[in-house]
Design an enzyme around this catalytic site. Structure first.
Site, PDB file in Angstrom:
ATOM      1  N   ASP A  82       0.770  -1.057   0.062  1.00 43.85           N
ATOM      2  CA  ASP A  82       0.010   0.211  -0.036  1.00 43.85           C
ATOM      3  C   ASP A  82       1.014   1.206  -0.064  1.00 43.85           C
ATOM      4  OD1 ASP A  82      -2.640  -1.505   1.631  1.00 43.85           O
ATOM      5  OD2 ASP A  82      -2.817  -0.338  -0.016  1.00 43.85           O
ATOM      6  N   ILE A  85       1.238   2.299  -3.423  1.00 41.97           N
ATOM      7  CA  ILE A  85       0.015   2.485  -4.348  1.00 41.97           C
ATOM      8  C   ILE A  85      -0.495   3.692  -4.041  1.00 41.97           C
ATOM      9  CG2 ILE A  85      -2.107   1.557  -5.172  1.00 41.97           C
ATOM     10  CD1 ILE A  85      -1.161  -1.254  -4.000  1.00 41.97           C
ATOM     11  N   GLU A 121      -6.686   0.813   1.302  1.00 40.58           N
ATOM     12  CA  GLU A 121      -6.322   2.179   1.574  1.00 40.58           C
ATOM     13  C   GLU A 121      -6.436   3.226   0.305  1.00 40.58           C
ATOM     14  OE1 GLU A 121      -2.751   0.630   4.654  1.00 40.58           O
ATOM     15  OE2 GLU A 121      -2.504   2.617   3.263  1.00 40.58           O
ATOM     16  N   ASP A 123      -6.188   6.873  -1.093  1.00 42.22           N
ATOM     17  CA  ASP A 123      -4.980   7.878  -0.687  1.00 42.22           C
ATOM     18  C   ASP A 123      -6.142   9.327  -1.058  1.00 42.22           C
ATOM     19  OD1 ASP A 123      -3.014   5.691  -1.754  1.00 42.22           O
ATOM     20  OD2 ASP A 123      -3.000   6.343   0.144  1.00 42.22           O
ATOM     21  N   HIS A 167     -15.110   8.565 -17.610  1.00 43.69           N
ATOM     22  CA  HIS A 167     -15.459   8.918 -18.993  1.00 43.69           C
ATOM     23  C   HIS A 167     -14.390   9.875 -19.638  1.00 43.69           C
ATOM     24  CE1 HIS A 167     -19.560   7.411 -18.092  1.00 43.69           C
ATOM     25  NE2 HIS A 167     -19.423   7.902 -16.781  1.00 43.69           N
ATOM     26  N   CYS A 209     -13.924   5.514 -22.811  1.00 47.20           N
ATOM     27  CA  CYS A 209     -14.391   5.690 -24.394  1.00 47.20           C
ATOM     28  C   CYS A 209     -13.161   6.398 -25.044  1.00 47.20           C
ATOM     29  CB  CYS A 209     -15.611   6.683 -24.508  1.00 47.20           C
ATOM     30  SG  CYS A 209     -16.997   5.800 -23.438  1.00 47.20           S
ATOM     31  N   SER A 235     -15.958   2.429 -25.102  1.00 49.94           N
ATOM     32  CA  SER A 235     -15.946   1.308 -24.208  1.00 49.94           C
ATOM     33  C   SER A 235     -17.077   0.906 -23.593  1.00 49.94           C
ATOM     34  CB  SER A 235     -14.639   1.570 -22.950  1.00 49.94           C
ATOM     35  OG  SER A 235     -13.298   1.477 -23.775  1.00 49.94           O
ATOM     36  N   SER A 237     -19.747  -1.416 -20.994  1.00 57.80           N
ATOM     37  CA  SER A 237     -19.706  -2.084 -19.526  1.00 57.80           C
ATOM     38  C   SER A 237     -20.094  -3.491 -19.841  1.00 57.80           C
ATOM     39  CB  SER A 237     -20.540  -1.187 -18.752  1.00 57.80           C
ATOM     40  OG  SER A 237     -21.940  -1.228 -19.331  1.00 57.80           O
TER      41      SER A 237
END
Lengths: 395, 435
Positions: A82, A85, A121, A123, A167, A209, A235, A237
């Site tokens: 973590d 990241i 976690e 951030d 998006h 997209c 793109s 779903s």
């Protein structure tokens, strides 16, 4: 801490090899161990970071949060801690009042996989996910009061995975429904990272997209990019869940997640397999990728080079002679490496020149004709006003 | 009179030098009331830096100074503070000498009119005496040099000081009677910022008066002199503009300087009237309103010329004040220039009706400008309306000041010729109003 790691891991690697190699002989095995030792220096990175960004808020964008959390889960599972990241989620789906299963974020219908878990976690959360914060994280231009968990403390031996979802459109990605980041800004941010020696190699994955437009403008070296759709395509779903009431994942990330579930820290799967994930038949959009800026062949790039944090520790009982020309290992790379000269970081500011800088010579001077004309006019006006008789006093 | 002037100059230079060295200099240089897009110092520096990099300074929308300023500062940029202090001193000295000469002219004219019995018998108290006029030039220099507006303008190194000094030299040349120099300086002033064009009329009237040419439309000598003066003026203007072409070998400066002044593209707030209107106007109407606003500056010249043809220096004062109120990018430096003339009309004090309230308005507005700017820009609790309200009030104060002085001047002239105690036809006391 990050700067000490390269020396540390190399020293550790060398120490591990030497210590346990004292009780070995077997010339026949030396060759295999040499190969293993070569593995150390295959990729130039010593630490891994991941920046995972979900840019959309509101309940109906559940799938974007689920996308990001899926990648977070995989990346954590494969070893990135973590502390390495930076997770940015624009909205809280797990504790959203509309979530019928609170404290969970599912990535597959029938609620098979809860990617939220107990040890997430986050951030940057909610309104902290802005274009400015994202760019500051990338470039490191963060106010001194920012906590460590919100910083990308990468160095020039870090491989960074950057995953963005939300998006988007042709050349931009929407943040929080109120602002956008453009592909040019992103490319410039990566160039800043390159010039500031903030990454060794970068893998950029985007699931929006027209995602391919976001990597069109990159110009810094050592970047590999993947996108879920080409310019002009959307793109889509994956599937709605009737229990939760929204779409749970996007197709591309769903299949990437499926692919990543097969990976374990020691797997040797390479990037070419990742490029094959989600063909058009499954994804409806055409995923794209870009490797021209990347110096190594994708064939030789392991998935775990970016998605995992693989410690360079090999346990062996053999003796390995680490001779001085370890750089000779690099020449054993396959021949289809790009035959360019190794890319260096840009010259830092030439400090010596600046310290001893003399005052700048003015480069521009007014043309002689102008000066002549102006002073001739001034003298004419002077004599016209005060009379020619003063001339004899001047000359 | 030289010694007190030197003292005043020394005091002014000390004040400016002290302010240059203090931390206020940077603060003042950024204030929008003092530095407009036309005359801000950092734009001059930017333009010169662009020139050193090989780019024409007019290529962006940042530099709107004339090529002669480029030439001047190319060599003097390290001594910029000294240049601006010297400019202020030059302006003050020019105004001092001009007003000294003007006083002599006024006095001579007054004596002539008394001897010709043009004045009514009971106006002895209105006649100006040399005693009271003795200190006026010093007061003018004092008013200009120690005016907080001028000091701020100098500390901000705004090139408005250079404009002011050219106009002051023009006034000096006109009052001394030299048509050639006056035309040259007027051409320089017009070249620098377009609006002194309107000062052509008062200068012409003054020079005609000085040459004793009657101002009748049928008179041949009137037209001859007018043509001479106009041609001197236009020729010098053309010569200066053509010379500027040779500095950078391009005509770029014309749209950048004059196009910018006339079309007002930059809507940074300032103490003028243009920015607020054009910030919220639709594109469709902006051309029309730009024309209306610009005509407003030039519009008052002809009526004032007709009314004030006997008093061209007062006309010049009113015209300079009108320019500084209605120009497209006014700054407090422009205001300081006409305020320097107020001691010359100090004999009008008894006829000014609103002087207390107007001075209060002007002082309060000057203090409120930075307050409301802070509230708008930094605190975020006000908006542009607040700042524009102060701008409007300040300009209304200035306009009322001008009209008050105008009224007082005309009233005094009327009293001089008709006597102090005016009676109506039925014998009761009459009151003079400006219709």
């Amino acid at each position: 801490m990050a700067a000490a790691v390269p020396g540390l891991s190399r020293a550790r690697a060398a120490a591990a090899a030497l210590l346990l190699g004292c009780c070995c002989c077997g010339a026949a095995l030396t060759g295999g161990v040499q190969d293993q030792a070569e593995q150390f220096f295959r990729s130039g990175h010593t630490n891994n970071w991941a920046v995972l960004v979900c840019t959309s808020r509101f309940w109906f964008n559940y799938r974007h949060v689920a996308n990001t959390l899926s990648v977070y889960r995989s990346v954590k599972r494969l070893g990135i801690p973590d502390s390495h990241i930076v997770l940015m989620l624009a909205d809280d789906m797990a504790c959203n009042p509309r979530n019928p299963k609170p404290a969970t974020v599912f990535s597959h219908k029938n609620m098979e996989l809860n990617v939220y878990g107990d040890d997430v976690e986050v951030d940057y959360r909610s309104y902290e996910v802005t274009v400015e914060n994202f760019l500051r994280v990338l470039t490191g231009r963060i106010p001194p009061s920012t906590p460590r968990s919100k910083r990308l403390l990468s160095d020039d031996r870090s491989n960074i995975l950057i995953y963005m979802t939300g998006h988007g459109g042709n050349g931009f990605l929407k943040f929080q429904d109120s602002e956008e980041i453009t592909n040019v800004e992103l490319a410039d941010a990566f160039e800043q990272m390159w010039q500031k020696r903030r990454y060794n190699e970068l893998l950029f994955i985007i699931d929006t997209c027209q995602g391919a437009s976001m990597y069109e403008r990159f110009y810094s070296p050592n970047i590999m990019a993947l996108a879920s759709s080409q310019v002009g395509e959307d793109s889509l779903s994956h599937q709605p869940d009737l229990g939760i009431g929204v779409h749970l994942m996007d197709r591309y990330t769903f299949y990437v997640l499926e692919f990543l579930e097969e990976i374990h820290p020691a797997s040797q799967t390479n990037m070419n397999d990742l490029f094959q994930v989600c063909p058009k038949s499954l994804c409806v959009s055409t995923p794209g990728h870009r490797t021209d800026l990347f110096q190594r062949d994708p064939q030789n790039v392991l998935i775990t080079d970016f998605f995992g944090s693989v410690r360079k520790v090999e346990i062996t009982t053999e003796t390995i002679s680490l001779d001085r020309d370890l750089t000779g290992f690099e020449s054993k790379f396959p021949e289809d490496e790009l035959a360019t000269e190794p890319l260096k970081y840009a010259e830092q500011l030439p400090v010596a020149q600046i310290i001893h800088q003399k005052p700048k010579q003015k480069d521009w001077h007014p043309p002689g004709g102008f000066i002549l004309g102006l002073w001739a006019l001034i003298i004419m006006v002077f004599f016209k006003t005060y009379g020619i008789k003063h001339m004899k006093h001047v000359f | 009179m030289a010694a007190p002037l030197v003292l005043v100059v020394l005091a002014a230079v000390t004040v400016r030098a002290a302010l240059f060295r203090s931390s206020l200099a940077a603060f003042i240089a950024e204030r929008v009331e003092v530095a407009s897009p036309l005359n801000a110092w950092k734009r001059v520096v930017e333009g010169l830096a662009l020139l050193d990099l090989g780019v024409s300074p007019y290529s962006g929308a940042i530099f709107h100074e004339t090529p002669l300023i480029i030439y001047l500062f190319h060599f003097l940029i390290e001594y910029a503070e000294l240049v601006f202090m010297i400019t202020d001193v030059l302006t003050a000295v020019a105004l001092y000498l001009a007003i000294q000469d003007f006083n002599k002219v006024v006095f001579k004219k007054q004596k002539l009119l008394i001897e010709l019995d043009k004045y009514a018998p009971d106006v002895a108290e209105l006649i100006q005496t040399p005693m009271e006029m003795h200190y006026i030039p010093l007061k003018v220099a004092l008013f200009y040099l120690l005016n907080p507006y001028t000091v701020m303008s100098c500390v901000a190194k705004s090139t408005c000081a250079i404009n002011n000094s050219v106009i002051a030299l023009f006034i000096l040349a006109t009052i001394k009677g030299s048509a050639f120099l006056s035309a040259v300086f007027l051409a320089l002033a017009t070249y620098q910022s377009l609006y002194p064009l309107t000062l052509f009329a008062p200068a012409l009237l003054y020079l005609l008066q000085r040459q004793f040419i009657p101002i009748k439309l049928k008179s041949k000598s009137f037209w001859l002199y007018t043509m001479q003066y106009a041609s001197l003026y236009l020729c010098s203007l053309v010569v200066i503009i053509c010379l500027s072409f040779f500095l950078l070998n391009s005509w770029d400066f014309i749209p950048s300087v004059y196009g910018f002044i006339l079309s007002v593209p930059d809507l940074t707030p300032n103490i003028g009237l243009f920015w607020y209107f054009f910030a919220e106007m639709f594109e469709h109407f902006s051309l029309f309103f730009v024309c209306v606003f610009q005509i407003n500056v030039f519009f008052y010249t002809i009526p004032l010329a007709i009314k004030l043809k006997e008093h061209p220096v007062f006309f010049m004062f009113v015209q300079i004040a009108i320019i500084s109120v209605f120009k497209s990018y006014p700054t407090v430096g422009d205001v300081a220039l006409y305020m320097a003339f107020l001691p010359v009309w100090s004999h009008l004090y008894r006829f000014l009706r609103n002087i207390f309230i107007l001075s209060c308005v002007l002082i309060f507005c000057s203090f409120l400008f930075p307050v409301l700017w802070h509230l708008w820009i930094y605190a975020g609790s006000a908006n542009s309306n607040f700042y524009y309200a102060i701008t409007l009030t300040f300009n209304i104060g200035q306009i009322l000041l001008i009209s008050d002085y105008f009224y007082a001047f005309l009233r005094r002239e009327y009293y001089l010729t008709h006597g102090l105690h005016l009676t109506r036809q039925d014998g009761t006391e009459a009151m003079l109003v400006l219709k």
